[in-house]
Motif scaffolding. Structure first.
Motif, PDB file in Angstrom:
ATOM      1  N   ASP A   1      36.959  -0.513 -66.800  1.00 42.48           N
ATOM      2  CA  ASP A   1      37.208  -1.635 -67.705  1.00 42.48           C
ATOM      3  C   ASP A   1      35.930  -2.359 -68.090  1.00 42.48           C
ATOM      4  O   ASP A   1      35.980  -3.340 -68.841  1.00 42.48           O
ATOM      5  CB  ASP A   1      38.165  -2.629 -67.050  1.00 42.48           C
ATOM      6  N   GLY A   2      34.794  -1.892 -67.574  1.00 45.31           N
ATOM      7  CA  GLY A   2      33.503  -2.466 -67.946  1.00 45.31           C
ATOM      8  C   GLY A   2      32.946  -3.488 -66.985  1.00 45.31           C
ATOM      9  O   GLY A   2      31.946  -4.151 -67.306  1.00 45.31           O
ATOM     10  N   ALA A   3      33.542  -3.640 -65.812  1.00 49.40           N
ATOM     11  CA  ALA A   3      33.044  -4.617 -64.842  1.00 49.40           C
ATOM     12  C   ALA A   3      31.785  -4.094 -64.157  1.00 49.40           C
ATOM     13  O   ALA A   3      31.714  -2.920 -63.784  1.00 49.40           O
ATOM     14  CB  ALA A   3      34.116  -4.927 -63.801  1.00 49.40           C
ATOM     15  N   ASN A   4      30.781  -4.962 -64.002  1.00 47.45           N
ATOM     16  CA  ASN A   4      29.573  -4.590 -63.270  1.00 47.45           C
ATOM     17  C   ASN A   4      29.826  -4.729 -61.772  1.00 47.45           C
ATOM     18  O   ASN A   4      30.861  -5.263 -61.366  1.00 47.45           O
ATOM     19  CB  ASN A   4      28.375  -5.433 -63.730  1.00 47.45           C
ATOM     20  N   PRO A   5      28.912  -4.253 -60.923  1.00 43.78           N
ATOM     21  CA  PRO A   5      29.148  -4.305 -59.470  1.00 43.78           C
ATOM     22  C   PRO A   5      29.458  -5.707 -58.942  1.00 43.78           C
ATOM     23  O   PRO A   5      30.319  -5.871 -58.072  1.00 43.78           O
ATOM     24  CB  PRO A   5      27.843  -3.766 -58.883  1.00 43.78           C
ATOM     25  N   PHE A   6      28.757  -6.728 -59.461  1.00 44.00           N
ATOM     26  CA  PHE A   6      29.021  -8.083 -58.979  1.00 44.00           C
ATOM     27  C   PHE A   6      30.408  -8.542 -59.399  1.00 44.00           C
ATOM     28  O   PHE A   6      31.116  -9.207 -58.623  1.00 44.00           O
ATOM     29  CB  PHE A   6      27.968  -9.056 -59.510  1.00 44.00           C
ATOM     30  N   GLN A   7      30.823  -8.219 -60.619  1.00 44.83           N
ATOM     31  CA  GLN A   7      32.159  -8.591 -61.074  1.00 44.83           C
ATOM     32  C   GLN A   7      33.241  -7.896 -60.256  1.00 44.83           C
ATOM     33  O   GLN A   7      34.275  -8.490 -59.946  1.00 44.83           O
ATOM     34  CB  GLN A   7      32.318  -8.262 -62.557  1.00 44.83           C
ATOM     35  N   VAL A   8      33.008  -6.637 -59.894  1.00 44.10           N
ATOM     36  CA  VAL A   8      33.952  -5.926 -59.034  1.00 44.10           C
ATOM     37  C   VAL A   8      34.066  -6.621 -57.690  1.00 44.10           C
ATOM     38  O   VAL A   8      35.175  -6.825 -57.159  1.00 44.10           O
ATOM     39  CB  VAL A   8      33.520  -4.458 -58.850  1.00 44.10           C
ATOM     40  N   PHE A   9      32.931  -7.003 -57.140  1.00 43.44           N
ATOM     41  CA  PHE A   9      32.924  -7.672 -55.834  1.00 43.44           C
ATOM     42  C   PHE A   9      33.634  -9.020 -55.908  1.00 43.44           C
ATOM     43  O   PHE A   9      34.416  -9.380 -55.020  1.00 43.44           O
ATOM     44  CB  PHE A   9      31.482  -7.856 -55.368  1.00 43.44           C
ATOM     45  N   TRP A  10      33.400  -9.780 -56.985  1.00 40.98           N
ATOM     46  CA  TRP A  10      33.917 -11.131 -57.086  1.00 40.98           C
ATOM     47  C   TRP A  10      35.392 -11.176 -57.478  1.00 40.98           C
ATOM     48  O   TRP A  10      36.153 -11.987 -56.943  1.00 40.98           O
ATOM     49  CB  TRP A  10      33.082 -11.927 -58.097  1.00 40.98           C
ATOM     50  N   THR A  11      35.799 -10.339 -58.422  1.00 44.00           N
ATOM     51  CA  THR A  11      37.159 -10.417 -58.968  1.00 44.00           C
ATOM     52  C   THR A  11      38.157  -9.479 -58.298  1.00 44.00           C
ATOM     53  O   THR A  11      39.370  -9.693 -58.416  1.00 44.00           O
ATOM     54  CB  THR A  11      37.141 -10.121 -60.482  1.00 44.00           C
ATOM     55  N   VAL A  12      37.663  -8.438 -57.623  1.00 43.92           N
ATOM     56  CA  VAL A  12      38.568  -7.462 -57.018  1.00 43.92           C
ATOM     57  C   VAL A  12      38.471  -7.485 -55.498  1.00 43.92           C
ATOM     58  O   VAL A  12      39.480  -7.650 -54.792  1.00 43.92           O
ATOM     59  CB  VAL A  12      38.292  -6.037 -57.539  1.00 43.92           C
ATOM     60  N   VAL A  13      37.265  -7.344 -54.987  1.00 46.12           N
ATOM     61  CA  VAL A  13      37.086  -7.186 -53.542  1.00 46.12           C
ATOM     62  C   VAL A  13      37.413  -8.474 -52.783  1.00 46.12           C
ATOM     63  O   VAL A  13      38.183  -8.457 -51.815  1.00 46.12           O
ATOM     64  CB  VAL A  13      35.647  -6.723 -53.228  1.00 46.12           C
ATOM     65  N   LEU A  14      36.825  -9.587 -53.212  1.00 43.77           N
ATOM     66  CA  LEU A  14      37.036 -10.841 -52.483  1.00 43.77           C
ATOM     67  C   LEU A  14      38.500 -11.303 -52.470  1.00 43.77           C
ATOM     68  O   LEU A  14      38.994 -11.736 -51.423  1.00 43.77           O
ATOM     69  CB  LEU A  14      36.137 -11.945 -53.055  1.00 43.77           C
ATOM     70  N   PRO A  15      39.243 -11.226 -53.601  1.00 44.07           N
ATOM     71  CA  PRO A  15      40.666 -11.588 -53.521  1.00 44.07           C
ATOM     72  C   PRO A  15      41.458 -10.711 -52.561  1.00 44.07           C
ATOM     73  O   PRO A  15      42.358 -11.201 -51.868  1.00 44.07           O
ATOM     74  CB  PRO A  15      41.158 -11.409 -54.966  1.00 44.07           C
ATOM     75  N   LEU A  16      41.107  -9.421 -52.491  1.00 46.28           N
ATOM     76  CA  LEU A  16      41.796  -8.541 -51.554  1.00 46.28           C
ATOM     77  C   LEU A  16      41.439  -8.850 -50.106  1.00 46.28           C
ATOM     78  O   LEU A  16      42.220  -8.582 -49.191  1.00 46.28           O
ATOM     79  CB  LEU A  16      41.455  -7.082 -51.852  1.00 46.28           C
ATOM     80  N   ALA A  17      40.255  -9.418 -49.918  1.00 44.12           N
ATOM     81  CA  ALA A  17      39.745  -9.640 -48.558  1.00 44.12           C
ATOM     82  C   ALA A  17      40.046 -11.042 -48.037  1.00 44.12           C
ATOM     83  O   ALA A  17      39.451 -11.458 -47.035  1.00 44.12           O
ATOM     84  CB  ALA A  17      38.240  -9.387 -48.527  1.00 44.12           C
ATOM     85  N   ARG A  18      40.950 -11.762 -48.668  1.00 46.44           N
ATOM     86  CA  ARG A  18      41.232 -13.133 -48.223  1.00 46.44           C
ATOM     87  C   ARG A  18      41.635 -13.229 -46.759  1.00 46.44           C
ATOM     88  O   ARG A  18      41.149 -14.117 -46.044  1.00 46.44           O
ATOM     89  CB  ARG A  18      42.310 -13.750 -49.113  1.00 46.44           C
ATOM     90  N   PRO A  19      42.511 -12.364 -46.246  1.00 42.64           N
ATOM     91  CA  PRO A  19      42.844 -12.472 -44.813  1.00 42.64           C
ATOM     92  C   PRO A  19      41.627 -12.290 -43.910  1.00 42.64           C
ATOM     93  O   PRO A  19      41.451 -13.031 -42.939  1.00 42.64           O
ATOM     94  CB  PRO A  19      43.871 -11.355 -44.612  1.00 42.64           C
ATOM     95  N   ALA A  20      40.786 -11.294 -44.212  1.00 45.48           N
ATOM     96  CA  ALA A  20      39.589 -11.055 -43.389  1.00 45.48           C
ATOM     97  C   ALA A  20      38.591 -12.189 -43.545  1.00 45.48           C
ATOM     98  O   ALA A  20      37.963 -12.622 -42.564  1.00 45.48           O
ATOM     99  CB  ALA A  20      38.944  -9.725 -43.780  1.00 45.48           C
ATOM    100  N   LEU A  21      38.412 -12.694 -44.769  1.00 41.71           N
ATOM    101  CA  LEU A  21      37.492 -13.799 -44.990  1.00 41.71           C
ATOM    102  C   LEU A  21      37.975 -15.063 -44.283  1.00 41.71           C
ATOM    103  O   LEU A  21      37.160 -15.815 -43.735  1.00 41.71           O
ATOM    104  CB  LEU A  21      37.339 -14.068 -46.486  1.00 41.71           C
TER     105      LEU A  21
END
Length: 300
Positions: free
Chosen positions: A180-200
């Motif tokens: 969809d055109g997301a750069n690595p930082f956007q992937v980390f911020w918009t996809v990875v971090l929301p999925l990692a809320r329990p671990a965070l």
């Protein structure tokens, strides 16, 4: 048609009774010391001497101890310093741990195995206090807030927790974001971090508790009493007694009355003052533990 309730056997009822009784016993054993401290701190100072460790009700209600603690400048500065150091350490620790864990969780990272081995080495061979002290001295961090803030900024154990969590994120979600055109930082911020809320949430709680309770390094690195966190103030109070409460005060100052307050009541109040923030943050964090790892993707 109503379903017929399943009847428990005698053995199942016995097992249930044992489990409930054990849990209630553990709850009582955990809460009773806190209630005892609360009762001592709110009791009339003249009645504290006759109270034992099983008392959970105040003997003659009096807010004198808490009034002294809340108004005392040393305690006020200690609370502010502890909040600042703990919040700054937790925010920076979670941020850097998450960034490092995300990098180490990527299989195409050059030298990934070597870096991970270095992380494990820091667990087995933790640096001692003497080299740690000289490093802070050479960097000019002594008597600054940065010394306790930067201590264990990235905890190796918490880092491993996040690495394992990030490795479980489906690669299809990451690939879809990249398409969809997301750069690595956007992937980390918009996809990875929301999925990692329990671990965070988990490591946030760990970092908060660790830095809030840390006093040894702060006691060594901070000679300026105005920068002492609350834990160091508590430690000095336990050592010096009511001298800490009246030192540097004029005879006409209201704090001179500290010598008339039972020292045991003051200690109980100080201990509770250091425990309350930890008890307050648990309900705010625990709600994230029950959420599934895919909740972020479903909301997105």
């Amino acid at each position: 048609m109503a379903e017929t309730p399943i009847r428990k056997t005698s053995l199942e009822r016995l097992e249930y009774a044992i489990i409930v009784s054990t849990l209630l016993f553990l709850v009582v054993m955990t809460v009773q010391p806190l209630l005892n401290l609360l009762a001592i701190s709110f009791s009339d100072p003249t009645n504290v001497a006759g109270m034992n460790g099983l008392t959970i009700l105040p003997h003659g209600f009096s807010p004198e101890v808490w009034s002294l603690l809340i108004q005392h400048p040393q305690v006020q500065r200690g609370v502010i310093n502890s909040i600042f150091i703990t919040v700054a350490s937790t925010v920076l620790g979670v941020a850097f741990t998450a960034l490092m864990a995300w990098g180490l969780s990527r299989p195409n990272l050059p030298g990934r195995r070597f870096i991970f081995i270095l992380v494990l080495v820091t667990i087995v061979f933790e640096p001692g206090i003497i080299p740690d002290y000289f490093i802070n001295k050479r960097l000019g961090l002594l008597d600054t807030y940065w010394a306790p803030i930067l201590f264990k900024l990235v905890n190796a154990w918490y880092l491993i927790i996040l690495i394992r969590f990030f490795e479980e994120i489906p690669s299809e979600l990451l690939e879809a974001s990249e398409l969809d055109g997301a750069n690595p930082f956007q992937v980390f911020w918009t996809v990875v971090l929301p999925l990692a809320r329990p671990a965070l949430a988990t490591i946030t709680l760990f970092y908060f508790v660790f830095h809030w309770n840390e006093f040894f390094r702060a006691m060594i690195y901070l000679n300026d009493q105005s920068k002492w966190p609350l834990q160091v103030v508590l430690r000095q109070f336990v050592v010096e007694g009511d001298k800490l409460m009246i030192v540097g005060k004029d005879a006409s100052d209201s704090y001179s009355g500290a010598s008339q307050i039972n020292i045991r009541a003051l200690k109980a109040g100080m201990i509770l003052l250091t425990i309350v923030p930890i008890l307050a943050i648990y309900p705010l964090i625990l709600k994230f533990f029950t959420k599934g790892t895919m909740s972020g993707a479903l909301k997105g």
